[in-house]
Design a protein around this motif. Structure first.
Motif, PDB file in Angstrom:
ATOM      1  N   GLY A   1      -2.058  55.868  15.071  1.00 19.10           N
ATOM      2  CA  GLY A   1      -1.775  57.166  15.751  1.00 19.10           C
ATOM      3  C   GLY A   1      -1.943  56.591  17.351  1.00 19.10           C
ATOM      4  O   GLY A   1      -1.480  57.527  18.088  1.00 19.10           O
ATOM      5  N   TRP A   2      -2.876  55.820  17.510  1.00 16.71           N
ATOM      6  CA  TRP A   2      -3.452  56.036  18.916  1.00 16.71           C
ATOM      7  C   TRP A   2      -3.210  54.380  19.565  1.00 16.71           C
ATOM      8  O   TRP A   2      -3.350  53.462  18.784  1.00 16.71           O
ATOM      9  CB  TRP A   2      -4.929  56.052  18.886  1.00 16.71           C
ATOM     10  N   GLU A   3      -3.255  54.366  20.845  1.00 17.54           N
ATOM     11  CA  GLU A   3      -3.265  53.057  21.618  1.00 17.54           C
ATOM     12  C   GLU A   3      -4.359  52.323  21.491  1.00 17.54           C
ATOM     13  O   GLU A   3      -4.494  51.178  22.061  1.00 17.54           O
ATOM     14  CB  GLU A   3      -2.434  53.166  23.048  1.00 17.54           C
ATOM     15  N   THR A   4      -5.548  52.966  21.147  1.00 18.50           N
ATOM     16  CA  THR A   4      -6.920  52.448  21.429  1.00 18.50           C
ATOM     17  C   THR A   4      -7.011  51.145  21.133  1.00 18.50           C
ATOM     18  O   THR A   4      -7.466  50.549  21.729  1.00 18.50           O
ATOM     19  CB  THR A   4      -7.867  53.458  20.600  1.00 18.50           C
ATOM     20  N   GLY A   5      -6.671  50.795  19.881  1.00 18.59           N
ATOM     21  CA  GLY A   5      -6.898  49.152  19.531  1.00 18.59           C
ATOM     22  C   GLY A   5      -8.118  48.968  18.739  1.00 18.59           C
ATOM     23  O   GLY A   5      -9.282  49.618  19.687  1.00 18.59           O
ATOM     24  N   ALA A   6      -8.533  48.512  17.765  1.00 15.17           N
ATOM     25  CA  ALA A   6      -9.646  48.062  17.064  1.00 15.17           C
ATOM     26  C   ALA A   6      -9.330  47.206  15.982  1.00 15.17           C
ATOM     27  O   ALA A   6      -8.307  46.869  15.539  1.00 15.17           O
ATOM     28  CB  ALA A   6     -10.148  49.537  16.352  1.00 15.17           C
ATOM     29  N   THR A   7     -10.543  46.395  15.743  1.00 12.87           N
ATOM     30  CA  THR A   7     -10.537  45.521  14.738  1.00 12.87           C
ATOM     31  C   THR A   7     -11.317  45.994  13.526  1.00 12.87           C
ATOM     32  O   THR A   7     -12.516  46.279  13.867  1.00 12.87           O
ATOM     33  CB  THR A   7     -11.155  44.014  14.832  1.00 12.87           C
ATOM     34  N   LEU A   8     -10.757  45.868  12.283  1.00 19.03           N
ATOM     35  CA  LEU A   8     -11.625  46.110  11.181  1.00 19.03           C
ATOM     36  C   LEU A   8     -12.056  44.966  10.237  1.00 19.03           C
ATOM     37  O   LEU A   8     -11.387  44.288  10.087  1.00 19.03           O
ATOM     38  CB  LEU A   8     -10.816  47.283  10.284  1.00 19.03           C
ATOM     39  N   VAL A   9     -13.387  44.921   9.981  1.00 15.66           N
ATOM     40  CA  VAL A   9     -13.669  43.785   9.131  1.00 15.66           C
ATOM     41  C   VAL A   9     -14.408  44.298   7.880  1.00 15.66           C
ATOM     42  O   VAL A   9     -14.703  45.680   7.867  1.00 15.66           O
ATOM     43  CB  VAL A   9     -14.782  42.865   9.693  1.00 15.66           C
ATOM     44  N   GLY A  10     -14.735  43.694   6.793  1.00 21.06           N
ATOM     45  CA  GLY A  10     -15.215  44.433   5.520  1.00 21.06           C
ATOM     46  C   GLY A  10     -16.120  43.129   4.894  1.00 21.06           C
ATOM     47  O   GLY A  10     -16.114  41.967   5.329  1.00 21.06           O
TER      48      GLY A  10
END
Ligand code: S3P
Length: 436
Positions: free
Chosen positions: A111-120
């Protein structure tokens, strides 16, 4: 860590309150982080999975203060990012072993322009994410991933509502789309092939977001854009954790156990219907409603002469996490127990279908797959053996229970996986043995 499980020399007895519901704890933390204002959350599960969600929302700019941590779980005060949106995190967000953290966050971040990378971790990095990123991309979010699995970089904003028919009955998929829908223009609808757990639909209204539902067509929708408002939430005990204690009571002769303060949401407790069909002595005593979630006690008494049951595809989403432990109990029931259309188990924290067949076979029971159906033939005498959790919390607990009914010790390698959802599992089981 290894755990050695043996047959107790007396029945299990007593009353216990299991820790807070994992699914609801994730949602309470995420929704409070998304909301405008300050929420107080009580009874939040203190486990590795939920800590992954807490770490994630902190990295995205929500403030999470720990008020108390005791055997009733965590009490948290959370101030959310509200209409401002999340901050860009300094580094990749580690979702650990938690599919719920990863999939719901993908919906939030879409929903947002923020931008993030998810790892697990290694297990989560193998689990399919296309089931979430495909519909979110159709709303306008973009994703970068080499293989359709974590690590994934998400960049969103400017979403448009969609009417999406999901091919899998998954509450994680449904929730991700609805959460993205809060930031999308217009109506976002999700339709499922069978009813998955509805905690998101029940909890969003507490945060000021109306959710439309049509139970006959299994559709749920939200109208966006909308800003969530802070709310005070009490999380009931986890019915999936309770299932292990209930089955323990059915494996040890003469046992009588009561689990109190446990969630009784019908989309979570189909395992109690199956136990009833198997002839188990179970009584459900509703006591209260925690927000929109029904809560109560479950009483179980050891029952002789359990019978096999057939679990149909439509029931599976409402007991998906209980299949390993139900399969273990089915080894003690007369006849052929069938779990139909349980292919989803192949993409859980481990390949649970393969691991259940392998483990039950090592225990001396008869189990096999027929396509996507799991078949267990009982009754069998279980023998002591060494089993592996495969890093999967629900397998670690299932194998620990196998030792209660086997003719020799069952050793469970990788038992520390229980910390994902039920860190006090061994202590709770020991307390029931001590009061017998
Ligand atoms: C969960 C949904 C289920 C379940 C998982 C928690 C949730 O997964 O197995 O343990 O909190 O929404 P799926 O949605 O993939 O079936």
């Amino acid at each position: 860590m290894q755990y050695v499980s043996t047959t107790p020399d007396r029945p299990l007895a007593g009353e216990l309150a299991v820790p807070g519901d994992k699914s609801l704890s994730h949602r309470a933390v995420l929704f409070a982080a998304m909301a405008e204002g300050t929420s107080r959350l009580v009874g939040v599960l203190d486990s590795e999975d939920v800590r992954a969600s807490i770490g994630a929302v902190r990295a995205l700019g929500a403030s999470v203060d720990l008020v108390t941590a005791n055997d009733r779980g965590l009490e948290l005060v959370v101030t959310g990012w509200g209409g401002e949106g999340p901050h860009a995190p300094d580094e990749a967000i580690d979702c650990g072993n938690s599919g719920t953290t990863a999939r719901l966050l993908l919906g939030v971040l879409a929903g947002w322009e923020t931008g993030a990378t998810l790892v697990g971790d290694a297990s989560l990095s193998k689990r399919p994410m296309g089931r979430v990123t495909d519909p979110l991309a159709s709303m306008g979010a973009s994703f970068e991933s080499l293989t359709g699995t974590l690590p994934i970089t998400v960049r969103g904003g400017g979403l448009k509502g969609v009417d999406y028919v999901t091919p899998v009955a998954s509450a994680q998929v449904k929730s991700a789309i609805l959460l993205a829908g809060l930031q999308a223009a217009g109506r976002t609808t999700v339709r499922e092939p069978a009813s998955s757990r509805d905690h998101t639909e029940l909890l969003l209204p507490a945060f000021g977001v109306p959710v439309g539902r049509d139970r006959t067509t299994r559709a749920a929708w939200v109208d966006g854009p909308v800003v969530m408002k802070a709310s005070d939430i009490t999380v009931p005990g986890d019915p999936s954790s309770a299932a292990f204690m209930v089955v323990a009571g059915l494996l040890v002769s003469g046992s009588r156990i009561t689990v109190t303060g446990v969630g009784l949401n019908p989309t979570r407790i189909a395992y109690l219907d199956v136990l009833d069909r198997m002839g188990a002595g179970i009584t459900i005593e509703p006591s209260e409603v925690a927000g929109a979630e029904p809560v109560g006690s479950v009483h179980v008494g050891y029952t002789l002469g359990l019978r096999a049951a057939v679990v149909r595809a439509a029931e599976v989403p409402a007991l998906v996490d209980e299949i390993p432990v139900l399969a273990l109990l089915a080894t003690q029931a007369a006849g052929e127990t069938r779990f139909e259309d349980v292919g989803e188990l192949r993409v859980k924290e481990s390949d649970r279908l393969a691991a259940v067949v392998e483990g039950l076979t090592l225990l001396g029971a008869s189990a096999r797959t027929e396509g996507d159906t799991l078949v267990v033939q009982g009754p069998s005498e279980l023998r002591g053996t060494g089993l592996d959790s495969h890093g999967d919390h629900r397998l670690a607990m299932t194998w620990a229970l196998a030792g209660l009914a086997a003719d020799g010790p069952v050793t469970v390698a990788g038992f520390e996986a229980v910390d994902v959802s039920y860190p006090s599992f061994a202590a709770d089981l020991a307390a029931l043995s001590a009061s017998g």
